[in-house]
Design an enzyme around this catalytic site. Structure first.
Site, PDB file in Angstrom:
ATOM      1  N   HIS A 134     -10.560  -1.909 -11.530  1.00 27.24           N
ATOM      2  CA  HIS A 134      -9.540  -2.957 -11.621  1.00 27.24           C
ATOM      3  C   HIS A 134     -10.049  -4.269 -12.199  1.00 27.24           C
ATOM      4  O   HIS A 134      -9.287  -5.219 -12.329  1.00 27.24           O
ATOM      5  CB  HIS A 134      -8.895  -3.224 -10.248  1.00 27.24           C
ATOM      6  CG  HIS A 134      -9.823  -3.926  -9.291  1.00 27.24           C
ATOM      7  ND1 HIS A 134     -10.764  -3.265  -8.551  1.00 27.24           N
ATOM      8  CD2 HIS A 134      -9.950  -5.232  -8.971  1.00 27.24           C
ATOM      9  CE1 HIS A 134     -11.440  -4.131  -7.812  1.00 27.24           C
ATOM     10  NE2 HIS A 134     -10.970  -5.338  -8.049  1.00 27.24           N
TER      11      HIS A 134
HETATM   12  C1  UD1 Z   1      -7.387  -9.526  -7.177  1.00 30.26           C
HETATM   13  C2  UD1 Z   1      -8.587 -10.476  -7.161  1.00 30.26           C
HETATM   14  C3  UD1 Z   1      -9.865  -9.676  -7.353  1.00 30.26           C
HETATM   15  C4  UD1 Z   1      -9.976  -8.569  -6.313  1.00 30.26           C
HETATM   16  C5  UD1 Z   1      -8.708  -7.712  -6.330  1.00 30.26           C
HETATM   17  C6  UD1 Z   1      -8.765  -6.732  -5.199  1.00 30.26           C
HETATM   18  C7  UD1 Z   1      -8.248 -12.741  -8.081  1.00 30.26           C
HETATM   19  C8  UD1 Z   1      -8.446 -13.598  -9.266  1.00 30.26           C
HETATM   20  N1  UD1 Z   1      -8.509 -11.418  -8.267  1.00 30.26           N
HETATM   21  O1  UD1 Z   1      -7.339  -8.906  -8.448  1.00 30.26           O
HETATM   22  O2  UD1 Z   1     -10.990 -10.537  -7.197  1.00 30.26           O
HETATM   23  O3  UD1 Z   1     -11.093  -7.779  -6.606  1.00 30.26           O
HETATM   24  O4  UD1 Z   1      -7.559  -8.549  -6.157  1.00 30.26           O
HETATM   25  O5  UD1 Z   1      -7.916  -5.642  -5.394  1.00 30.26           O
HETATM   26  O6  UD1 Z   1      -7.865 -13.218  -7.041  1.00 30.26           O
HETATM   27  N2  UD1 Z   1       0.122  -6.172  -8.578  1.00 30.26           N
HETATM   28  C9  UD1 Z   1       1.131  -5.371  -8.102  1.00 30.26           C
HETATM   29  N3  UD1 Z   1       1.281  -5.296  -6.749  1.00 30.26           N
HETATM   30  C10 UD1 Z   1       0.510  -5.972  -5.871  1.00 30.26           C
HETATM   31  C11 UD1 Z   1      -0.491  -6.798  -6.378  1.00 30.26           C
HETATM   32  C12 UD1 Z   1      -0.687  -6.889  -7.728  1.00 30.26           C
HETATM   33  O7  UD1 Z   1       1.866  -4.749  -8.858  1.00 30.26           O
HETATM   34  O8  UD1 Z   1       0.711  -5.842  -4.643  1.00 30.26           O
HETATM   35  C13 UD1 Z   1      -0.082  -6.221 -10.045  1.00 30.26           C
HETATM   36  C14 UD1 Z   1       0.661  -7.382 -10.721  1.00 30.26           C
HETATM   37  O9  UD1 Z   1       1.089  -6.942 -11.948  1.00 30.26           O
HETATM   38  C15 UD1 Z   1      -0.430  -8.401 -10.938  1.00 30.26           C
HETATM   39  C16 UD1 Z   1      -1.683  -7.532 -11.122  1.00 30.26           C
HETATM   40  O10 UD1 Z   1      -1.473  -6.398 -10.295  1.00 30.26           O
HETATM   41  O11 UD1 Z   1      -0.200  -9.224 -12.031  1.00 30.26           O
HETATM   42  C17 UD1 Z   1      -2.966  -8.232 -10.716  1.00 30.26           C
HETATM   43  O12 UD1 Z   1      -2.873  -8.772  -9.405  1.00 30.26           O
HETATM   44  P1  UD1 Z   1      -3.759 -10.057  -8.983  1.00 30.26           P
HETATM   45  O13 UD1 Z   1      -3.669 -10.284  -7.530  1.00 30.26           O
HETATM   46  O14 UD1 Z   1      -3.459 -11.191  -9.891  1.00 30.26           O
HETATM   47  O15 UD1 Z   1      -5.219  -9.622  -9.367  1.00 30.26           O
HETATM   48  P2  UD1 Z   1      -5.994  -8.293  -9.006  1.00 30.26           P
HETATM   49  O16 UD1 Z   1      -6.358  -7.610 -10.271  1.00 30.26           O
HETATM   50  O17 UD1 Z   1      -5.256  -7.547  -7.960  1.00 30.26           O
HETATM   51  N1  UDP Z   2      -9.760   0.558  -0.912  1.00 28.64           N
HETATM   52  C1  UDP Z   2      -8.735   1.247  -0.274  1.00 28.64           C
HETATM   53  N2  UDP Z   2      -7.914   2.054  -1.037  1.00 28.64           N
HETATM   54  C2  UDP Z   2      -8.095   2.204  -2.376  1.00 28.64           C
HETATM   55  C3  UDP Z   2      -9.139   1.497  -3.008  1.00 28.64           C
HETATM   56  C4  UDP Z   2      -9.950   0.673  -2.242  1.00 28.64           C
HETATM   57  O1  UDP Z   2      -8.562   1.146   0.937  1.00 28.64           O
HETATM   58  O2  UDP Z   2      -7.324   2.943  -3.003  1.00 28.64           O
HETATM   59  C5  UDP Z   2     -10.615  -0.345  -0.104  1.00 28.64           C
HETATM   60  C6  UDP Z   2     -12.101  -0.086  -0.196  1.00 28.64           C
HETATM   61  O3  UDP Z   2     -12.535   0.840   0.775  1.00 28.64           O
HETATM   62  C7  UDP Z   2     -12.687  -1.465   0.036  1.00 28.64           C
HETATM   63  C8  UDP Z   2     -11.655  -2.390  -0.542  1.00 28.64           C
HETATM   64  O4  UDP Z   2     -10.449  -1.649  -0.633  1.00 28.64           O
HETATM   65  O5  UDP Z   2     -12.800  -1.711   1.444  1.00 28.64           O
HETATM   66  C9  UDP Z   2     -12.087  -2.886  -1.884  1.00 28.64           C
HETATM   67  O6  UDP Z   2     -11.028  -3.528  -2.498  1.00 28.64           O
HETATM   68  P1  UDP Z   2     -10.969  -3.759  -4.068  1.00 28.64           P
HETATM   69  O7  UDP Z   2     -11.843  -2.790  -4.767  1.00 28.64           O
HETATM   70  O8  UDP Z   2      -9.533  -3.802  -4.425  1.00 28.64           O
HETATM   71  O9  UDP Z   2     -11.517  -5.260  -4.203  1.00 28.64           O
HETATM   72  P2  UDP Z   2     -12.957  -5.890  -4.435  1.00 28.64           P
HETATM   73  O10 UDP Z   2     -13.841  -5.439  -3.329  1.00 28.64           O
HETATM   74  O11 UDP Z   2     -13.415  -5.480  -5.784  1.00 28.64           O
HETATM   75  O12 UDP Z   2     -12.702  -7.356  -4.413  1.00 28.64           O
END
Ligand code: UD1
Ligand code: UDP
Length: 367
Positions: free
Chosen positions: A206
Site C-alpha cells: 500500500h
Molecule cells: C495510511 C497512512 C499510512 C499507513 C496506512 C495504513 C498517512 C499519510 N498514510 O495510508 O502511513 O501505512 O494508512 O494502512 O496517514 N480508502 C478507502 N477506505 C478506507 C480508507 C482509505 O477506500 O477506509 C482509500 C481512499 O481512496 C483513500 C486511500 O484509500 O484516498 C488512501 O487512504 P489514506 O488514509 O489517505 O492513506 P493510506 O494509503 O490508507
Molecule cells: N493487517 C490486517 N489485515 C490486513 C492487512 C494488515 O489486520 O489485511 C494488520 C497487520 O497485521 C498489522 C497492521 O494491519 O498489524 C499493519 O497495517 P498496515 O500495513 O496497513 O500499516 P503500516 O503498518 O504500514 O502503517
C-alpha cells in the site's frame, strides 16, 4: 484523576491502541476518552478491528474520511480541537506515523496539552515518505516519547531530543499480537481459502512509492506473476491498491494469475492466522515487518529502507529493491534456504509495553 485523550485513525493505529486502552482502563486513576479521526472508515479497515480486539467504541468519531494530505490533516485538526477543549485532558496520546498522528499532536501542543508519542524515534531517513515527515514532526513536539527499539533512542539522541523525555518500553503492536495469537489459531481462514500451512505466501502492498507509480507497481505484479506459478499467494488488498489496479488497468494482469487469491482487507485475527502459517510474506507495511519477526516467518520488504532496523539485524526481514531481479532472487533464496525460525524476540517485545506506558505516566504529576 489523570485525564487522557487517545487518538486513533487508521488500521495500524487500532492495533497499537488496543493494549493501551486496556492498560489505562485497568488503572482507576485515569479518565480516558477515545477519539477516532475517521481517516480509515471502511468496515474492514476500521470497525472489524474494534470487534476483533475488543476495543471500546470510540467516544468521538471525527469522520474526516479521505482527502489530500493538506485537506485531511487540516480537517482532522479543525474537528479535533473542540473535542480537546471540551474534555480538557492532561495528556493527548498519539501512536504511529499517520496523518491523524501529526494533526492531533499539533492541536494538543498548541492548546498547551502534554503530548505523548507511542512508537517514537523510528526513522527511514527518506523524506519522500509521508510517514517520515509525520514521525519527525510529532517527535519534535512531544513531551513524552515511548520507543520500541534501540535505533529510535539513537535517532532521538542525534536529533537533540532531551533523553529524559524518552522511554524504551517495547512495542504495543506486539502486545496485541501476543495477546491474540492463541485466538487467531482458531480462525478458519486457511480452510475458507483452501490453503495449507507453509504452502502459501502472503502479500500486502500500500505504500504510494510502490502502488501509485505505474511502472513500479507493474514490476511488482510481474514478479508476483512468476512466484505464483510455484507458490500460492494470498493478497488481502488495501483500498488504495485496489483503486490503482482499476485506474492503471492492471485487472487483466491480475486475472491471469490463477494462483493468486485477491481478497478484501482481512480482519486482524484472520490476518494473524494467515501470517503465522505462511511460507513467506512479501510486503511494504511497517507493522508487518515486526510481526513476521516475532512469528519467525521470512519477510521480503519491497522498499529501499526501513525505519525498523531491528527486524533485519535480529529478525526475519529482508529489504528488497523493487526490481524483478531482486524480488525473484530474494524469493529463490528464501525458498531454498533455512525457512523458519522460532521467532526472535527483540528487547522488551514481551507483551507488556502498554502496561509500562501506563505506569510511567501514572508516576508523573500533571503540571
Ligand atoms: C495510511 C497512512 C499510512 C499507513 C496506512 C495504513 C498517512 C499519510 N498514510 O495510508 O502511513 O501505512 O494508512 O494502512 O496517514 N480508502 C478507502 N477506505 C478506507 C480508507 C482509505 O477506500 O477506509 C482509500 C481512499 O481512496 C483513500 C486511500 O484509500 O484516498 C488512501 O487512504 P489514506 O488514509 O489517505 O492513506 P493510506 O494509503 O490508507
Ligand atoms: N493487517 C490486517 N489485515 C490486513 C492487512 C494488515 O489486520 O489485511 C494488520 C497487520 O497485521 C498489522 C497492521 O494491519 O498489524 C499493519 O497495517 P498496515 O500495513 O496497513 O500499516 P503500516 O503498518 O504500514 O502503517
Amino acid at each position: 484523576m489523570i485525564k487522557i485523550i487517545f487518538v486513533c485513525g487508521t488500521r495500524p493505529n487500532f492495533i497499537k491502541i488496543a493494549p493501551l486502552m486496556k492498560a489505562f482502563k485497568a488503572e482507576e486513576y485515569y479518565n480516558t476518552l477515545l477519539v477516532h479521526t475517521g481517516q480509515h472508515y471502511d468496515e474492514n479497515m476500521s470497525k472489524s478491528f474494534f470487534d476483533d480486539l475488543n476495543i471500546p467504541r470510540p467516544d468521538v468519531n471525527l469522520e474526516v474520511g479521505s482527502a489530500s494530505h493538506a485537506v485531511q490533516t487540516a480537517e482532522i485538526m479543525r474537528r479535533f480541537e473542540p473535542a480537546v477543549l471540551d474534555f480538557k485532558p492532561d495528556y493527548v496520546i498519539v501512536v504511529g506515523d499517520v496523518n491523524s498522528t501529526i494533526a492531533c499532536g499539533l492541536v494538543a501542543v498548541k492548546l498547551g496539552i502534554k503530548l505523548v508519542h507511542v512508537e517514537a524515534g523510528l526513522r527511514s531517513f527518506d523524506w519522500t515518505m509521508p510517514e517520515e515527515i509525520n514521525r519527525i514532526l510529532t517527535d519534535r513536539i512531544s513531551d513524552l516519547l515511548f520507543v520500541t527499539e534501540q535505533s529510535a533512542i539513537d535517532n532521538l539522541n542525534n536529533e537533540g531530543i532531551d533523553s529524559d523525555k524518552v522511554h524504551f518500553v517495547g512495542n504495543t503492536m506486539i502486545d496485541t499480537l501476543l495477546a491474540n495469537r492463541k485466538k487467531a489459531r482458531k480462525s478458519n481462514i486457511l480452510k475458507q481459502l483452501g490453503l495449507c500451512k507453509r504452502e502459501y505466501g502472503v502479500i500486502t502492498l500500500h505504500r504510494p512509492s510502490n502502488v501509485d507509480d505505474t511502472e513500479k507497481f507493474q514490476t511488482i505484479l510481474l514478479a508476483l506473476n512468476e512466484i505464483q506459478k510455484e507458490l500460492k499467494l494470498v493478497f488481502p488488498i488495501h483500498p488504495r491498491t485496489r483503486k490503482n489496479i482499476t485506474s492503471m488497468n492492471m485487472e487483466k494482469l491480475m486475472d491471469g494469475m490463477e494462483n493468486l487469491l485477491l481478497i478484501p482487507p482481512a480482519g486482524y485475527l484472520d490476518f494473524l492466522c494467515l501470517l503465522s502459517d505462511a511460507a513467506l510474506v512479501i510486503t511494504d507495511s511497517g507493522g508487518i515487518q515486526e510481526e513476521t519477526t516475532i512469528l519467525g516467518v521470512p519477510c521480503m520488504t519491497l522498499r529501499e529502507n526501513t525505519e525498523r532496523p531491528v527486524t533485519i539485524t535480529e529478525g526475519t526481514n529482508h529489504l528488497v529493491h523493487v526490481t524483478s531481479e531482486d524480488i525473484l532472487k530474494n524469493y529463490h533464496e528464501i525458498r531454498d534456504g533455512d525457512k523458519h525460525n522460532n521467532g526472535i524476540i527483540p528487547k522488551l517485545w514481551d507483551g507488556k509495553a502498554a502496561q509500562r506506558i501506563a505506569q510511567i505516566i501514572a508516576q508523573r504529576k500533571p503540571t
